[in-house]
Design a protein around this motif. Sequence first.
Motif, PDB file in Angstrom:
ATOM      1  N   ILE A  85      -1.107  -4.778  -8.870  1.00 47.70           N
ATOM      2  CA  ILE A  85      -1.933  -5.170  -7.738  1.00 47.70           C
ATOM      3  C   ILE A  85      -1.082  -5.710  -6.581  1.00 47.70           C
ATOM      4  O   ILE A  85      -1.451  -5.566  -5.419  1.00 47.70           O
ATOM      5  N   ASP A  86       0.050  -6.307  -6.887  1.00 50.23           N
ATOM      6  CA  ASP A  86       0.928  -6.823  -5.833  1.00 50.23           C
ATOM      7  C   ASP A  86       1.413  -5.714  -4.897  1.00 50.23           C
ATOM      8  O   ASP A  86       1.628  -5.955  -3.714  1.00 50.23           O
ATOM      9  N   GLU A  87       1.560  -4.503  -5.422  1.00 49.80           N
ATOM     10  CA  GLU A  87       1.954  -3.375  -4.571  1.00 49.80           C
ATOM     11  C   GLU A  87       0.865  -3.072  -3.541  1.00 49.80           C
ATOM     12  O   GLU A  87       1.166  -2.810  -2.369  1.00 49.80           O
ATOM     13  N   LEU A  92      -1.338  -3.878   2.043  1.00 49.01           N
ATOM     14  CA  LEU A  92      -2.324  -4.450   2.971  1.00 49.01           C
ATOM     15  C   LEU A  92      -1.668  -5.454   3.921  1.00 49.01           C
ATOM     16  O   LEU A  92      -1.958  -5.450   5.121  1.00 49.01           O
ATOM     17  N   ALA A  93      -0.800  -6.289   3.380  1.00 45.79           N
ATOM     18  CA  ALA A  93      -0.112  -7.277   4.216  1.00 45.79           C
ATOM     19  C   ALA A  93       0.736  -6.588   5.272  1.00 45.79           C
ATOM     20  O   ALA A  93       0.798  -7.029   6.424  1.00 45.79           O
ATOM     21  N   GLY A  94       1.366  -5.486   4.911  1.00 48.91           N
ATOM     22  CA  GLY A  94       2.190  -4.733   5.859  1.00 48.91           C
ATOM     23  C   GLY A  94       1.390  -4.080   6.967  1.00 48.91           C
ATOM     24  O   GLY A  94       1.934  -3.741   8.017  1.00 48.91           O
TER      25      GLY A  94
END
Length: 97
Positions: A85-87, A92-94
Amino acid sequence: MQTHDVLDELWAVICERAENPSENSYVSSILTHRKGVDKALEKVGEEAVEFILAAKNQVRERTVSEGADLLFHFLVALRASDIDIDEVLSELAGRRR
């Protein structure tokens, strides 16, 4: 409990079930299904349709419930696809500007 805590806890349970399958676990039954990742993807599709119908019909309670089901099955499908999920969260953050 904060929202991200719920997601973190849910993700941890999904990963635990993937690493230590149990006959009594719904998550394990999806992740170990003979159809492989296709089973998890079928569930995402099914829940997406149910969410769309609830939202389209403006049934708030049902939309919330189906949204939760969709998010849950999406997370299971990520794990079935061997994606952390961190990927997804990093992607999304990027995209934030």
